[in-house]
Motif scaffolding. Structure first.
Motif, short mmCIF file in Angstrom:
data_model
loop_
_atom_site.label_atom_id
_atom_site.label_comp_id
_atom_site.label_asym_id
_atom_site.label_seq_id
_atom_site.Cartn_x
_atom_site.Cartn_y
_atom_site.Cartn_z
N ARG A 20 0.86 -1.18 0.00
CA ARG A 20 0.00 0.00 0.00
C ARG A 20 0.90 1.23 0.00
N SER A 21 0.35 2.33 -0.46
CA SER A 21 1.10 3.57 -0.43
C SER A 21 0.74 4.30 0.86
N CYS A 22 1.75 4.70 1.60
CA CYS A 22 1.50 5.37 2.88
C CYS A 22 0.73 6.66 2.63
N ASP A 23 -0.33 6.88 3.41
CA ASP A 23 -1.19 8.05 3.19
C ASP A 23 -0.53 9.34 3.67
N THR A 24 0.54 9.20 4.41
CA THR A 24 1.22 10.39 4.93
C THR A 24 2.48 10.68 4.16
N THR A 25 3.29 9.64 3.94
CA THR A 25 4.61 9.86 3.32
C THR A 25 4.67 9.40 1.87
N SER A 26 3.64 8.69 1.41
CA SER A 26 3.62 8.08 0.08
C SER A 26 4.63 6.96 -0.10
N LEU A 27 5.30 6.58 0.97
CA LEU A 27 6.26 5.48 0.85
C LEU A 27 5.48 4.17 0.65
N PRO A 28 6.07 3.23 -0.10
CA PRO A 28 5.39 1.95 -0.33
C PRO A 28 5.55 1.03 0.88
N VAL A 29 4.45 0.59 1.45
CA VAL A 29 4.50 -0.25 2.65
C VAL A 29 4.17 -1.69 2.27
N CYS A 30 5.14 -2.58 2.47
CA CYS A 30 4.92 -4.02 2.24
C CYS A 30 3.96 -4.52 3.32
N LEU A 31 2.86 -5.11 2.90
CA LEU A 31 1.84 -5.49 3.89
C LEU A 31 2.28 -6.66 4.77
N THR A 32 3.10 -7.55 4.21
CA THR A 32 3.62 -8.64 5.05
C THR A 32 4.52 -8.07 6.14
N ALA A 33 5.42 -7.20 5.73
CA ALA A 33 6.30 -6.57 6.72
C ALA A 33 5.47 -5.82 7.75
N GLN A 34 4.45 -5.13 7.29
CA GLN A 34 3.60 -4.36 8.19
C GLN A 34 2.97 -5.26 9.27
N GLN A 35 2.51 -6.43 8.83
CA GLN A 35 1.91 -7.36 9.77
C GLN A 35 2.91 -7.78 10.85
N PHE A 36 4.13 -8.11 10.42
CA PHE A 36 5.11 -8.56 11.41
C PHE A 36 5.64 -7.40 12.24
N ILE A 37 5.71 -6.20 11.68
CA ILE A 37 6.09 -5.04 12.48
C ILE A 37 5.08 -4.87 13.61
N ARG A 38 3.80 -5.01 13.27
CA ARG A 38 2.75 -4.87 14.29
C ARG A 38 2.90 -5.94 15.36
N TRP A 39 3.06 -7.19 14.95
CA TRP A 39 3.16 -8.28 15.93
C TRP A 39 4.34 -8.08 16.87
N HIS A 40 5.51 -7.85 16.27
CA HIS A 40 6.70 -7.69 17.11
C HIS A 40 6.55 -6.49 18.03
#
Lengths: 575, 175
Positions: A20-40
């Motif tokens: 997804r494209s970050c709504d604030t920075t427009s950086l591309p966010v990998c959704l898998t990474a996002q999920q594990f960032i949240r969990w950790h």
């Protein structure tokens, strides 16, 4: 921020619908990474809470006027506190940081989803195993578990599982960098934050390997497979884990300083070659700092001690001193660029102190530098260590590196992680704005109390400084008791700051207003450009304020350093 | 910006205040690095780590022999043992006491051996606040010269089990 995004190459390697494209920075966010960032991140905060409750119990025990726990539970909770704070909380948060830096900033997907599952599962299982053995009274060996103290084999096995899990996460990060390079998802050199995170990852590999080398034989020994572990060998190798892991923390923390400098005030480093060179110095020279836990040990000689503290360690100190300049200098340049050019420190006064991302990061910088950095070098001086080893001066030092520095930086970053990665908004923003000050102030007060109590000779890891039941009467000066009281008050304040953080974060992550699809609400209003602002037209960035701060720092450093040599000259002669 | 790829040509030498600071910091690091070898040769307080491998049983026997031949009194049932100036004395650390009481003379130099019968311990001399590590299997030799007199306490400052807080010892220094 937005302007530089345009120059980003937009050919990521993400599979369809996994970005997804970050709504604030427009950086591309990998959704898998996002999920594990949240969990950790969530697991990290749970461990922080466990460690924080432990901190309160310990402080209320070492505060002589309170002396809450009995001896058995004091050492048990001390073991719990050390491992949950120093290892579980920090390591979990760092894995989240690595996944963020590796994917989002390099426009790539996470290398392996399965490795991320294995990493997360092993880290969780290992940590929980360790906590269960400790609370069950099977591992009253403190964090260092110095042989021949022995815990249940499950304790060592838990640490091994945790370390291997973390190692898998680190390799997943390194593999992510590799595939980003291979797939040309970015142009030129990696961003500075990724460079710093990579330095942290490289040191982490060394750290975790030391952990395996020391813990596997110790585990076998605890099961009776090996008959003896040499205590001196154990100490050298264990500190390869114990101290190097703190350098991972330093690297991660400094990377976060640069990250938050950019996110909060749009700072950019003056000279990337200097910043990156300093990270390289960490990689090359930091590992030997494990020596300064052995400066008054038998088994290693003076030559070994001096070599490993000075030549090697001070190049790592140099690296920290460089970051300590370049980080505030980048803030100064950014703020002056916004027109805050008045006087020496007009830029600092106008900084967004109401933004917890900024205040937390800048307090972390100050507390780490003036508190942790100076005391660390002085206590780690080979001969001065005679007056410091295993006294409260040591935890007085590392609570302003790893807590006032690293933990506070992680907290500051959380004020951006929650809206940007969890896509939730905070409640009670006034409390959010206060939290870094409460936590930073409390931990600083606590460390001051500890350090001065340690100067009176008060030992660390000690239940009762009245020495009840001892064969001889021993006691400490009233000044030492007063210092322990200051430590207790500071600790209570710090724990209040910690609980504020946990509550605010939990409320936001699980119940906060969803803000997906919109930019994150800014933590501070961009202040208006002063009417009398003059734009500096010269090519070179001027940072007079930072230079003054740095010279004040150096003067404080020198005074404390030479004062300690003078105190040392007054004790008995010894060789 | 530290989160974006740096523009080409970022690899360049520092200038201005940054260059000055790198120079100052490097100079300070070099001064600190030289201070330790300087103090090793010219200073009076050093931890040289002089130590020898020793079995727990052998060390216990040495302490016993030292106590038997040099005891000059007792206090609270613990022998007070005097080391001859220039001679060797043996101190034992175990759960949870230091044994025996050591008696010294101010201004004389002694070789004080320390080792442990069981776990790791810490030798912390108070109120001077001088601290050394004690390991089982290692005979740690401190060549010490007391420069003050009085009754000094030894406390253990390495965690050694539930009775750790009660582990104390004593050194008496006469003028």
């Amino acid at each position: 921020m937005a302007s530089a995004v345009d120059s980003l190459p937009i050919v990521g390697n993400h599979p369809q619908a996994e970005v997804r494209s970050c709504d604030t920075t427009s950086l591309p966010v990998c959704l898998t990474a996002q999920q594990f960032i949240r969990w950790h991140a969530v697991v990290a905060v749970v461990f922080l809470l466990i460690g924080g409750i432990g901190a309160l119990l310990l402080a209320l025990t070492r505060w002589p006027a309170v002396h809450l726990l009995d001896a058995e539970w004091y050492y048990r909770i001390l073991t719990l506190h050390g491992l949950n704070m120093l290892i579980f909380w920090i390591l979990s948060f760092e894995i989240a940081v690595l996944y963020f830096a590796g994917t989002v900033l390099l426009n790539t997907r996470l290398a392996s989803k399965w490795a991320a599952y294995v990493c997360f599962g092993m880290m969780l299982v290992g940590s929980v195993m360790v906590d269960i053995t400790i609370m069950g009274g099977k591992a009253d060996v403190l964090m260092t578990s110095y042989v021949p103290l022995m815990a249940t084999p499950w304790f060592y096995l838990g640490i091994i599982i945790l370390a291997v899990g973390a190692l898998i996460g680190v390799f997943n990060f390194l593999a992510t960098i590799y595939i980003a390079k291979r797939d040309h998802t970015y142009e030129g050199s990696v961003p500075l934050v990724v460079f710093g995170a990579t330095a942290a990852a490289i040191i982490a590999v060394g750290t975790l390997l030391h952990g395996a080398v020391v813990m596997i034989p110790t585990w076998l020994w605890s099961m009776g497979v090996i008959s003896e572990i040499d205590p001196s060998w154990y100490r050298i190798t264990w500190w390869g884990l114990g101290h190097m892991s703190q350098q991972v923390n330093v690297c991660a923390m400094v990377s976060i300083w640069y990250l938050l400098g950019t996110l909060t005030v749009g700072a950019k480093p003056l000279n990337q070659a200097v910043c990156r060179g300093a990270f390289v110095l960490y990689i090359l020279f930091i590992n030997l700092a494990s020596a300064h836990h052995l400066l008054v040990d038998p088994g290693v000689g003076a030559g070994w001690k001096i070599w490993n503290t000075s030549y090697a360690m001070y190049l790592a100190v140099l690296a920290s001193m460089i970051h300590g300049f370049t980080v505030p200098a980048s803030i100064e340049v950014a703020m002056r660029g916004k027109g805050f050019t008045r006087g020496m420190f007009g830029w600092l006064a106008a900084a967004p102190w109401s933004n917890p991302g900024f205040s937390g990061f800048f307090l972390s910088l100050i507390i780490f530098g003036f508190g942790g950095g100076i005391t660390g070098v002085v206590l780690g001086t080979q001969q001065i260590n005679i007056m410091a080893h295993n006294t409260l001066r040591i935890p007085g030092h590392f609570h302003v590196t790893v807590v006032g520095g690293t933990t506070l930086a992680f907290m500051a970053l959380t004020y951006y992680v929650v809206p940007l990665i969890f896509q939730r908004d905070f409640y009670a923003k006034t409390l959010c704005r206060l939290q870094p000050y409460v936590f930073g102030g409390g931990i600083t007060l606590m460390a001051v109390g500890m350090s001065f109590a340690g100067s009176y000779g008060v030992p660390r890891r000690h239940w009762d400084i009245e020495f009840t039941g001892g064969q001889f009467a021993v006691g400490f000066d009233a000044g030492a008791h007063a210092m322990l009281g200051i430590m207790g008050v500071g600790a209570v304040i710090a724990v209040i700051g910690l609980l504020m953080y946990v509550l605010l974060v939990v409320a936001a992550v699980f119940f906060g207003p969803r803000i997906a699809g919109q930019a994150m609400p800014p933590w501070h209003e961009e202040p208006a450009r002063p009417a009398d602002a003059v734009t500096d037209q010269s090519e070179e960035h001027k940072t007079p304020g930072t230079l003054v701060l740095a010279i004040v720092f150096l003067a404080a450093f020198a005074v404390y350093y030479f004062a300690n040599w003078m105190w040392l000259a007054d004790v008995w002669e010894v060789r | 910006m530290s989160i974006y790829n740096p523009p080409a040509g970022w690899f360049k030498a520092p200038t201005g205040a940054e260059r000055l600071w790198v120079g100052l910091a490097l100079t300070w690091c070099i001064i600190m690095s030289l201070a330790m070898p300087y103090w090793h040769f010219y200073g009076k307080q050093n931890s040289t780590g002089e130590s020898y491998r020793v079995s727990v049983a052998d060390y216990g026997a040495r302490v016993q022999q030292f106590v038997e031949s040099n005891t000059v009194g007792t206090e609270q049932g613990v022998p007070i043992v005097e080391i001859a100036p220039g001679g060797d004395g043996y101190l034992l650390a175990r759960m949870w006491a230091f044994y025996p009481i050591i008696k010294l003379k101010k201004g004389q130099t002694y070789r004080l051996h320390i080792s442990s019968l069981d776990l790791q311990h810490g030798f912390s001399l108070q109120p001077l606040n001088m601290n050394f590590q004690v390991l089982p299997g290692y005979d740690h030799v401190l060549t010490i010269t007391p420069t003050s007199s009085g009754i000094f306490s030894i406390i253990c400052n390495e965690f050694c089990g539930i009775g750790h807080h009660s582990m104390t010892g004593r050194i008496i220094v006469e003028d």
